[in-house]
Design an enzyme around this catalytic site. Structure first.
Site, mmCIF file in Angstrom:
data_model
loop_
_atom_site.group_PDB
_atom_site.id
_atom_site.type_symbol
_atom_site.label_atom_id
_atom_site.label_comp_id
_atom_site.label_asym_id
_atom_site.label_seq_id
_atom_site.Cartn_x
_atom_site.Cartn_y
_atom_site.Cartn_z
ATOM 1 C CD GLN A 26 -18.068 95.119 -78.834
ATOM 2 O OE1 GLN A 26 -18.050 93.991 -78.354
ATOM 3 N NE2 GLN A 26 -17.800 95.347 -80.105
ATOM 4 N NE ARG A 83 -19.623 85.034 -74.605
ATOM 5 C CZ ARG A 83 -18.666 85.654 -75.294
ATOM 6 N NH1 ARG A 83 -18.792 85.846 -76.597
ATOM 7 N NH2 ARG A 83 -17.561 86.048 -74.698
ATOM 8 C CG HIS A 129 -16.373 91.088 -74.182
ATOM 9 N ND1 HIS A 129 -17.089 90.069 -74.758
ATOM 10 C CD2 HIS A 129 -15.707 91.677 -75.204
ATOM 11 C CE1 HIS A 129 -16.866 90.040 -76.076
ATOM 12 N NE2 HIS A 129 -16.035 91.021 -76.368
ATOM 13 C CG ASN A 175 -14.602 87.805 -75.445
ATOM 14 O OD1 ASN A 175 -15.240 86.908 -75.990
ATOM 15 N ND2 ASN A 175 -14.020 88.789 -76.132
ATOM 16 C CD GLU A 176 -12.169 87.286 -79.205
ATOM 17 O OE1 GLU A 176 -11.640 88.413 -79.321
ATOM 18 O OE2 GLU A 176 -12.864 86.788 -80.077
ATOM 19 C CG ASN A 317 -15.397 84.353 -79.116
ATOM 20 O OD1 ASN A 317 -16.306 83.617 -78.733
ATOM 21 N ND2 ASN A 317 -15.138 85.529 -78.572
ATOM 22 C CE1 TYR A 319 -16.865 87.611 -85.340
ATOM 23 C CE2 TYR A 319 -15.221 86.770 -83.806
ATOM 24 C CZ TYR A 319 -16.406 87.449 -84.038
ATOM 25 O OH TYR A 319 -17.136 87.949 -82.999
ATOM 26 C CD GLU A 390 -17.426 87.249 -79.590
ATOM 27 O OE1 GLU A 390 -16.699 87.627 -80.530
ATOM 28 O OE2 GLU A 390 -17.345 87.716 -78.448
ATOM 29 C CD1 TRP A 441 -19.643 90.504 -83.481
ATOM 30 C CD2 TRP A 441 -19.899 89.864 -81.346
ATOM 31 N NE1 TRP A 441 -19.381 91.593 -82.684
ATOM 32 C CE2 TRP A 441 -19.536 91.227 -81.378
ATOM 33 C CE3 TRP A 441 -20.129 89.260 -80.107
ATOM 34 C CZ2 TRP A 441 -19.386 91.984 -80.208
ATOM 35 C CZ3 TRP A 441 -19.976 90.021 -78.954
ATOM 36 C CH2 TRP A 441 -19.600 91.369 -79.026
ATOM 37 C CD GLU A 448 -15.876 95.382 -83.947
ATOM 38 O OE1 GLU A 448 -16.858 94.939 -83.337
ATOM 39 O OE2 GLU A 448 -14.797 94.767 -84.026
ATOM 40 C CD1 TRP A 449 -14.267 95.611 -80.246
ATOM 41 C CD2 TRP A 449 -14.222 96.566 -78.220
ATOM 42 N NE1 TRP A 449 -14.868 94.747 -79.348
ATOM 43 C CE2 TRP A 449 -14.850 95.299 -78.106
ATOM 44 C CE3 TRP A 449 -14.077 97.353 -77.080
ATOM 45 C CZ2 TRP A 449 -15.342 94.813 -76.889
ATOM 46 C CZ3 TRP A 449 -14.560 96.873 -75.863
ATOM 47 C CH2 TRP A 449 -15.175 95.617 -75.785
HETATM 48 C C1 PNW Z 1 -14.051 89.760 -81.237
HETATM 49 N N1 PNW Z 1 -9.040 88.798 -85.264
HETATM 50 O O1 PNW Z 1 -12.780 90.336 -81.395
HETATM 51 C C2 PNW Z 1 -14.632 90.351 -79.946
HETATM 52 O O2 PNW Z 1 -14.890 89.383 -78.967
HETATM 53 C C3 PNW Z 1 -15.827 91.218 -80.165
HETATM 54 O O3 PNW Z 1 -16.027 92.089 -79.065
HETATM 55 C C4 PNW Z 1 -15.680 91.988 -81.460
HETATM 56 O O4 PNW Z 1 -16.663 92.973 -81.627
HETATM 57 C C5 PNW Z 1 -15.733 90.967 -82.580
HETATM 58 O O5 PNW Z 1 -14.764 89.938 -82.418
HETATM 59 C C6 PNW Z 1 -15.577 91.571 -83.980
HETATM 60 O O6 PNW Z 1 -14.315 92.184 -84.139
HETATM 61 C C7 PNW Z 1 -11.901 89.909 -82.388
HETATM 62 O O7 PNW Z 1 -8.288 89.685 -85.752
HETATM 63 C C8 PNW Z 1 -11.047 90.858 -82.941
HETATM 64 O O8 PNW Z 1 -8.947 87.611 -85.619
HETATM 65 C C9 PNW Z 1 -10.096 90.483 -83.876
HETATM 66 C C10 PNW Z 1 -10.003 89.165 -84.276
HETATM 67 C C11 PNW Z 1 -10.859 88.213 -83.744
HETATM 68 C C12 PNW Z 1 -11.802 88.598 -82.796
#
Ligand code: PNW
Length: 490
Positions: A26, A83, A129, A175-176, A317, A319, A390, A441, A448-449
Site C-alpha cells: 500500500q 508497524r 500482509h 495480517n487478517e 485489527n 474498525y 490496527e 491505521w 487502499e487495495w
Molecule cells: C484492513 N471489514 O482490512 C487491512 O489490514 C488494511 O490493509 C486496510 O487498508 C484496512 O483494513 C482498511 O480497509 C480490512 O470489512 C478490510 O471489516 C475490511 C474489513 C476489515 C479490515
C-alpha cells in the site's frame, strides 16, 4: 484537554507501544525496482477493471524512496513504535524455498529498521500482509496447496528472522487471514481474484477455497511460531503472534433469541475461526463445523497441538460494529456460499439506533460502543495480552483532489474517531484488560487495495498527483500525539 475523563490520565502502561501501521503493497511503490519480483497484487493492479479508479500501486506513496522522510514524520508525530510489513517478493523474488534471496531487498529493510531504531521507534514487523509472490500463484496456486506452500513460507520467515531478528523483537506472521481468505477467494475482489462468480472471475470455488486458505495460513503460521521459539527465541528474545480482523456484532433485536444467536455466530465466524484454534481449544468453533461440515478442513491431533497456543499475544485489527439478524430460518438449508454464519446486517437496530457516524467507507462507521464490548469478549474468551495492531477510519468527503485546500486537513471526523476509540482502550485498561499497544491505521493516505486511491485512511494527507507524493499532516496526527502523551503519563 484531550482526555475523555480526567481519571484516565496515565492509565496506559509506561511501556505502552503506540504508533501507526502500514502495509508494503500500500505504500512502498517501486514494484519492480532493484530485483523485486511481482506479487499477486501487482498483477491484479495491472489487470484492467480490477481497481475502481484504475490506479496501480507502482508508485503508491513512494515510501521505498522516502522512508527516511516517513520516519522523520513519525518522530514529529510523537510515536514510539511503527508497524510495517515486509514484501516477500522483494526479499525472495520468486518466493520458493530454493529460490535466491534478493540482497537489495534485504538492504532496504535493514536501512528502514536502522533508521527507526536511530529514532527510538520500535519496529513491529508483519511477514505477510496479503502480497503473495506471483511465482507461487503460478506454480501451485499458493495457499490452495498447503503441502507446497508451507515450506516456502517457513523458509521466507527463516530468512527474515536470520537477517532482521537481531534488531526486530516484535513479529506478526499474518495480517487478517480471514479477510485475506474471504476477499480473495469468496468475494473475489482482492488478489488472487478467485470466486465462483463467473461473470466477474474465471476461476475459483467460493464454497470451499476460503476455508482451505484459512487452514493453510493457520498451519504455516503455527510452524513459523514453533520455529521461532525453538531456533531463535533463546538468542533473539522477541515475541511473535498473529493479527486477526474482528469487528463487534450486536443483535438487531436485543430481545430476540434468534438475533442474539446470530450475533454470537457472527463473532465466531469472523474471529473464533482463527482465534479458537490459536488462543483457545486448538480447533474450529462448533458453530462453523455445524454449518460447513466437511467443507471446513480438519486438524490432525498433532496439528492441533502445534496450532494451540501459537501466539504470544492477541493481535487485534478492528474498525467498526454491526447489527445482525438471523437470515435463513432454522431447518432450512444454508447456501454453501454463505461465509458469515447465516446472518444479515443492518445499520440500525430494532429501536432505530444507528451503529455510528458514516465515513467514506461503506462498511465502516464510528462505533466505539462495539469496540468496548469486543475488548471484553476477546479478553474473557482468550485471556492473552492484547496488541491493537490496527484501528482507524476514512473521513467523509476527504476524497477530493490534491493539493489540500480549505478545511481538508482539519479532519474532525477522524479526531472524534480516535478520541472515542483510544478512550475505550484506556477505559478497558482500568477495567483490568491487558492491552499493550495501539497502532492507528494509517500513517499515510495510501493505495487502499481494490479501492485504489479513493479511500484516505491516513493521518497524513498525500498529494498523489505530485512527483514526490508530498505529505501534509492532518490535525488528527497532532491530536493523537497529545492524547497519548496524556494517557501514557511518564
Ligand atoms: C484492513 N471489514 O482490512 C487491512 O489490514 C488494511 O490493509 C486496510 O487498508 C484496512 O483494513 C482498511 O480497509 C480490512 O470489512 C478490510 O471489516 C475490511 C474489513 C476489515 C479490515
Amino acid at each position: 484537554d484531550n482526555s475523555p475523563e480526567a481519571g484516565l490520565k496515565g492509565s496506559l502502561r509506561k511501556d505502552f507501544f503506540w504508533g501507526y501501521a502500514t502495509a508494503a503493497p500500500q505504500i512502498e511503490g517501486a514494484w519492480n525496482a532493484d530485483g523485486k519480483g511481482p506479487s499477486t497484487w501487482d498483477i491484479l493492479a495491472h489487470t484492467p477493471g480490477r481497481v475502481i479508479d484504475a490506479s496501480t500501486a507502482d508508485d503508491a506513496t513512494r515510501s521505498y524512496d522516502f522512508f527516511r522522510e516517513d520516519v522523520k514524520l513519525m518522530k514529529s508525530y510523537g510515536v514510539n513504535a511503527y508497524r510495517f510489513s515486509l514484501s516477500w517478493s522483494r526479499i525472495i523474488p520468486l518466493g520458493g524455498k530454493d529460490d535466491p534471496v534478493n540482497e537489495a531487498g534485504i538492504k532496504f529493510y535493514s536501512e528502514l529498521i536502522d533508521e527507526l531504531l536511530a529514532h527510538d521507534i520500535t519496529p513491529f514487523v508483519t511477514l505477510f500482509h496479503w502480497d503473495v509472490p506471483q511465482a507461487l500463484e503460478d506454480r501451485y496456486k499458493s495457499m490452495l496447496d498447503a503441502e507446497k506452500y508451507v515450506p516456502d513460507f517457513v523458509r521466507y520467515a527463516r530468512v527474515c528472522f536470520e537477517t532482521f531478528g537481531g534488531k526486530v523483537k516484535h513479529w506478526i506472521t499474518y495480517n487478517e487471514p480471514g479477510v485475506y481468505a474471504l476477499a480473495g477467494y469468496a468475494g473475489g475482489a482482492h488478489a488472487p481474484n478467485r470466486s465462483s462468480d463467473r461473470e466477474k472471475y474465471s476461476e475459483g470455488d467460493t464454497s470451499t477455497e476460503p476455508w482451505i486458505v484459512g487452514h493453510t495460513q493457520l498451519l504455516s503460521h503455527a510452524q513459523v511460531y514453533r520455529m521461532y521459539k525453538e531456533e531463535f527465541a533463546h538468542t533473539q528474545h522477541g515475541t511473535i503472534g498473529i493479527t486477526l480482523s474482528g469487528n463487534w456484532s450486536a443483535p438487531y433485536d436485543a430481545t430476540s433469541p434468534a438475533d442474539i444467536a446470530a450475533a454470537q455466530r457472527a463473532l465466531e465466524f469472523e474471529i473464533a475461526w482463527f482465534a479458537d484454534p490459536v488462543h483457545g481449544s486448538g480447533d474450529y468453533p462448533a458453530s462453523m463445523r455445524a454449518q460447513l461440515g466437511s467443507r471446513l478442513p480438519t486438524f490432525t491431533d498433532a496439528e492441533k497441538q502445534t496450532v494451540k497456543g501459537s501466539s504470544d499475544f492477541y493481535g487485534m485489527n478492528t474498525y467498526t460494529a454491526f447489527f445482525v439478524r438471523d437470515k435463513v430460518p432454522p431447518g432450512q438449508p444454508i447456501p454453501p456460499e454463505d461465509h458469515k454464519g447465516n446472518l444479515a446486517w443492518s445499520d440500525i437496530n430494532s429501536e432505530g439506533v444507528s451503529r455510528g457516524a458514516e465515513s467514506d467507507t461503506e462498511w465502516l462507521r464510528t462505533s466505539p460502543w462495539g469496540f468496548a464490548k469486543l475488548l471484553h469478549w476477546v479478553w474473557d474468551r482468550y485471556r492473552v495480552p492484547i496488541y491493537i495492531t490496527e484501528n482507524g477510519t476514512t473521513a467523509k468527503g476527504e476524497h477530493v483532489p490534491a493539493p489540500p485546500a480549505g478545511d481538508v486537513l482539519n479532519d474532525v471526523h477522524r479526531i472524534e474517531f480516535y478520541r472515542a476509540y483510544v478512550g475505550e482502550v484506556a477505559k478497558a485498561v482500568t477495567e483490568g484488560i491487558d492491552i499493550r499497544s495501539y497502532f492507528g491505521w494509517t500513517l499515510l493516505d495510501n493505495w487502499e487495495w481494490a479501492k485504489g486511491y479513493t479511500d484516505r485512511f491516513g493521518v497524513t494527507w498525500v498529494d498523489f498527483e505530485s512527483e514526490e507524493k508530498k505529505r501534509y499532516p492532518k490535525r488528527s496526527a497532532a491530536f493523537n500525539r497529545e492524547f497519548f502523551e496524556h494517557l501514557i503519563a511518564r
